[in-house]
Design a protein around this motif. Structure first.
Motif, PDB file in Angstrom:
ATOM      1  N   GLU A 154      37.659  39.005  34.689  1.00 27.64           N
ATOM      2  CA  GLU A 154      39.090  39.301  34.673  1.00 27.64           C
ATOM      3  C   GLU A 154      39.393  40.571  33.883  1.00 27.64           C
ATOM      4  N   SER A 155      38.527  40.922  32.941  1.00 26.43           N
ATOM      5  CA  SER A 155      38.752  42.143  32.153  1.00 26.43           C
ATOM      6  C   SER A 155      37.660  43.194  32.360  1.00 26.43           C
ATOM      7  N   HIS A 156      36.428  42.747  32.667  1.00 27.41           N
ATOM      8  CA  HIS A 156      35.310  43.657  32.920  1.00 27.41           C
ATOM      9  C   HIS A 156      34.660  43.249  34.245  1.00 27.41           C
ATOM     10  N   PRO A 157      34.717  44.101  35.280  1.00 28.38           N
ATOM     11  CA  PRO A 157      34.106  43.738  36.566  1.00 28.38           C
ATOM     12  C   PRO A 157      32.633  43.368  36.409  1.00 28.38           C
ATOM     13  N   VAL A 158      32.265  42.233  36.975  1.00 32.27           N
ATOM     14  CA  VAL A 158      30.883  41.742  36.905  1.00 32.27           C
ATOM     15  C   VAL A 158      30.265  41.904  38.290  1.00 32.27           C
ATOM     16  N   SER A 159      29.359  42.852  38.409  1.00 31.73           N
ATOM     17  CA  SER A 159      28.780  43.155  39.722  1.00 31.73           C
ATOM     18  C   SER A 159      28.029  41.968  40.310  1.00 31.73           C
ATOM     19  N   ALA A 160      27.509  41.100  39.462  1.00 30.69           N
ATOM     20  CA  ALA A 160      26.742  39.941  39.934  1.00 30.69           C
ATOM     21  C   ALA A 160      27.600  38.964  40.738  1.00 30.69           C
ATOM     22  N   LEU A 161      28.921  39.057  40.618  1.00 35.05           N
ATOM     23  CA  LEU A 161      29.819  38.141  41.325  1.00 35.05           C
ATOM     24  C   LEU A 161      30.261  38.691  42.679  1.00 35.05           C
ATOM     25  N   GLN A 162      29.814  39.882  43.028  1.00 39.18           N
ATOM     26  CA  GLN A 162      30.188  40.452  44.322  1.00 39.18           C
ATOM     27  C   GLN A 162      29.468  39.710  45.445  1.00 39.18           C
ATOM     28  N   VAL A 163      30.252  39.147  46.334  1.00 42.35           N
ATOM     29  CA  VAL A 163      29.716  38.297  47.395  1.00 42.35           C
ATOM     30  C   VAL A 163      29.333  39.112  48.627  1.00 42.35           C
ATOM     31  N   VAL A 164      30.174  40.052  49.026  1.00 47.08           N
ATOM     32  CA  VAL A 164      29.928  40.847  50.231  1.00 47.08           C
ATOM     33  C   VAL A 164      28.999  42.011  49.887  1.00 47.08           C
ATOM     34  N   LYS A 165      27.888  42.076  50.589  1.00 45.89           N
ATOM     35  CA  LYS A 165      26.873  43.087  50.295  1.00 45.89           C
ATOM     36  C   LYS A 165      26.512  43.885  51.550  1.00 45.89           C
TER      37      LYS A 165
END
Length: 353
Positions: A154-165
């Motif tokens: 919510e405050s720092h984008p976490v790339s590991a949570l990106q679902v679409v690749k």
């Protein structure tokens, strides 16, 4: 492993029923919805590699197809990646950890009503958003890790949570290369990952404050684990100049991947894949654990996952309605054999009338 008790089943008896029910779903404009049609309900949405006895031979299935039909894999002028090979194998019917999805709901409905008519068909929905309501179904360490990452996101984008690749994503290359390792190596890596996920919440937060969106600085010693070294070796056999650091947190979530369009079949079906994540197969109930991970991307209506059910006695009528919209077998499978079969069936039906 049956998930029906967690689902809202919507019965569909016509094409209008289906389209009307889709419009009533409460999904946000930023949510992309993907569809899977099956001509019978299996009580799960696990991919073909999870059929009895196959998962332990995943690496052998991959290698055998590669050796037996090498010409098939010379389709890209810029070379093939391990994911390209995996997608081609899935495309030609080899059981893999990829689950076929489509962006077109009518295509999914076609798959649900075509083929045998002895069982009810179904269409299930996935999306590009993690469903927080189903985190509680995961093992406690995975649940706590994802909950913490979502809060940090919510405050720092976490790339590991990106679902679409993208098909060219480093993480997709990493996981596709893991397919090529034997089962024992996969189990070793999942054990290393589980140990990492067990870090206390306060430590996660502190490390992310230091690392922001990057996870590299928080993985002390991860790359030195023997099974991880093997994985790097496998990746570099495929991509010699691969220098990206593996992000262990990115293994947690399933991925939506659009393959390269190699023929009109993929183009017409608007096909894409759900890449099934790796879990520790040495543990009891690993199939359910895998299903619970996939459920993180299921579309819900309220608190229940949406599932459309098509009774067997409605299949033929819906198939005819789809044909009026141009969704026919020779559209879904636009190869020479299916076109010929479609022409033959048309004239055979005319003669019998």
């Amino acid at each position: 492993m049956n998930i029906n008790e967690k689902e809202e089943t919507i019965d569909i008896t016509s094409l209008i029923d289906f389209l009307s029910s889709l419009q009533k779903l409460n999904t946000s404009k930023s949510t992309e919805v993907y569809f899977r049609g099956q001509n019978q309900s299996y009580g799960n949405t696990l991919p073909g590699i999870y059929r009895p006895g196959l998962l332990k031979h995943e690496e052998e299935l991959f290698r055998s197809f590669l050796v037996r039909d090498p010409v098939l894999f010379n389709v890209y002028s810029d070379g093939n990646t391990n994911f390209d090979r995996l997608a081609l194998m899935q495309h030609h019917g080899l059981p893999t950890r990829l689950l076929d999805l489509t962006r077109n709901p009518l295509v999914a409905l076609f798959f649900a009503v075509s083929g045998e008519n002895q069982h009810s068909g179904e269409v299930v929905l996935f999306s590009n958003r993690l469903n927080k309501d189903y985190l509680s179904e995961l093992p406690i360490v995975e649940q706590q890790t994802l909950t913490t990452l979502l809060a940090i996101n919510e405050s720092h984008p976490v790339s590991a949570l990106q679902v679409v690749k993208s098909v060219f994503s480093d993480q997709i290359e990493v996981e596709s290369s893991l397919v090529r390792l034997p089962l024992s190596a996969k189990e070793d890596i999942t054990k290393v990952l589980n140990k990492l996920y067990a870090k206390p919440k306060d430590e996660w937060i502190h490390l992310f404050e230091l690392a922001s969106s990057s996870t590299r600085s928080m993985i002390d010693g991860f790359d030195e684990n023997r099974p991880v070294v093997k994985l790097y070796h496998e990746i570099r056999r495929d991509i010699h100049d691969f220098t990206t650091d593996i992000d262990p947190l990115a293994f947690l979530v399933p991925k939506i991947v659009t393959p390269r369009v190699i023929d009109n079949r993929i183009k017409n079906q608007q096909g894409l894949f759900l890449f099934t994540p790796f879990v520790d197969t040495s543990l009891t109930g690993f199939e359910q654990a895998t299903q619970n991970r996939l459920n993180l991307l299921r579309v819900t209506n309220g608190s229940k996952m949406v599932r459309f059910s098509i009774p067997c006695d409605s299949k033929a009528d819906i198939l005819a309605e789809l044909a009026q919209c141009g969704i026919t077998e020779d559209f879904i499978y636009p190869d020479h054999s299916h076109i010929a079969s479609s022409i033959k069936d048309k004239f055979t039906t005319t003669e019998n009338e």
